[in-house]
Design an enzyme around this catalytic site. Sequence first.
Site, PDB file in Angstrom:
ATOM      1  CG  HIS A 140      38.779  51.032  42.329  1.00  0.00           C
ATOM      2  ND1 HIS A 140      38.767  52.402  42.200  1.00  0.00           N
ATOM      3  CD2 HIS A 140      38.812  50.538  41.063  1.00  0.00           C
ATOM      4  CE1 HIS A 140      38.786  52.724  40.907  1.00  0.00           C
ATOM      5  NE2 HIS A 140      38.813  51.593  40.206  1.00  0.00           N
ATOM      6  CD  GLU A 156      39.652  54.481  33.487  1.00  0.00           C
ATOM      7  OE1 GLU A 156      38.417  54.492  33.365  1.00  0.00           O
ATOM      8  OE2 GLU A 156      40.224  54.097  34.530  1.00  0.00           O
TER       9      GLU A 156
END
Length: 364
Positions: free
Chosen positions: A317, A209
């Site tokens: 992230h 993804e």
Amino acid sequence: MDFDIKWEVLKELTETYAISGFEEDITNMLKKNINLPFSQDDLGSCLFTKEGNGISIMIATHMDEVGFVVREIDEQGYLYFQNVGNMWSHVLLNQKVAIINEEKKIYYGVIGGPAVHSIKEKEREKVLPIDKLYIDMGVSSKKRIEELGIKVGDMICPYAEMIELNEEGYLAGKAFDNRVSVATGIWLMNMLKNENIGNKVTLAATVQEEVGLRGARTTAHKVFPDLAIAVDTTLAGDTPLNKNNIKLGKGVAINVIDSMTIMNRGLLIYMENLCRKNNISYQLSCFTDGGTDAGNIHKSGTGIPATTLSIPMRYMHTHLGVVHKDDIISALKLLKLIIEDLTPEKYERILKENYHYSEENNKT
């Protein structure tokens, strides 16, 4: 609606190393934790199915995390790397990473950077590009790296342990994007396993993804569901440096729009009504700087109604994100209610009436 959630499942998932293209260890965890019919597509995404005669609902939760691969090894034994997914080099310097070779042996290193005492005033304002960063393995030569069995193409992951923070419900850990949703998928399918539900439910644990929603497209073509719900994380804007309307601990975020998907308005109103009726905390999310698996699912075939339920997260992230247990529970409750409540008649009415669907004119 009380759930017996095994939080240790989430801890094991977050602490597993599995960047895009290297998701097999998450696949093995899913197979260990879900006792339902299993299949895979040719890209590696996993499908677990609870059969039913009603509408077909696919729950998509991507398995991969952001990270790196070894790009080059210099003569002194320093590793240079290429990012897999989106990370900001500003948050990487001097962080600990795990390097996993082909034999699954794990070694640790530190992302090196210039010593603070050597940086001139103007240089402090700059962010080093990722292609200039390197990993210090604590060795003296390239030969030693080769002896460890590390070579170009090996996986590199951020290293962090999942911990509970200082107020009940707050968790910090790596790879909550998207292991928190994989855990939610595991808990959901185990709850449904022994229930007599009318609808067919498929958990699609997708691959890659973070590098282009790739597993979402292949699973959609394999399953062709009537409805798909991507479960992911979204940016919480409740810190001094990030501001938006999404807050930790205030409930599941129902996606209104992102850069790849515009939610069907009838489906949005249906979900809001379910939340209100069942006292589920929720928030509405407009996230125009990113997308989820729903972005590729809804464009598959002749079109599949798809949306996203998100778990708010701080510091996406990076080595350590922060989530709240209450938001995870809200997402799980809403998913289970949709599966139990959505009849073929309600589904058809949502598609037909779109903007005008409401509890008042839905008597089915």
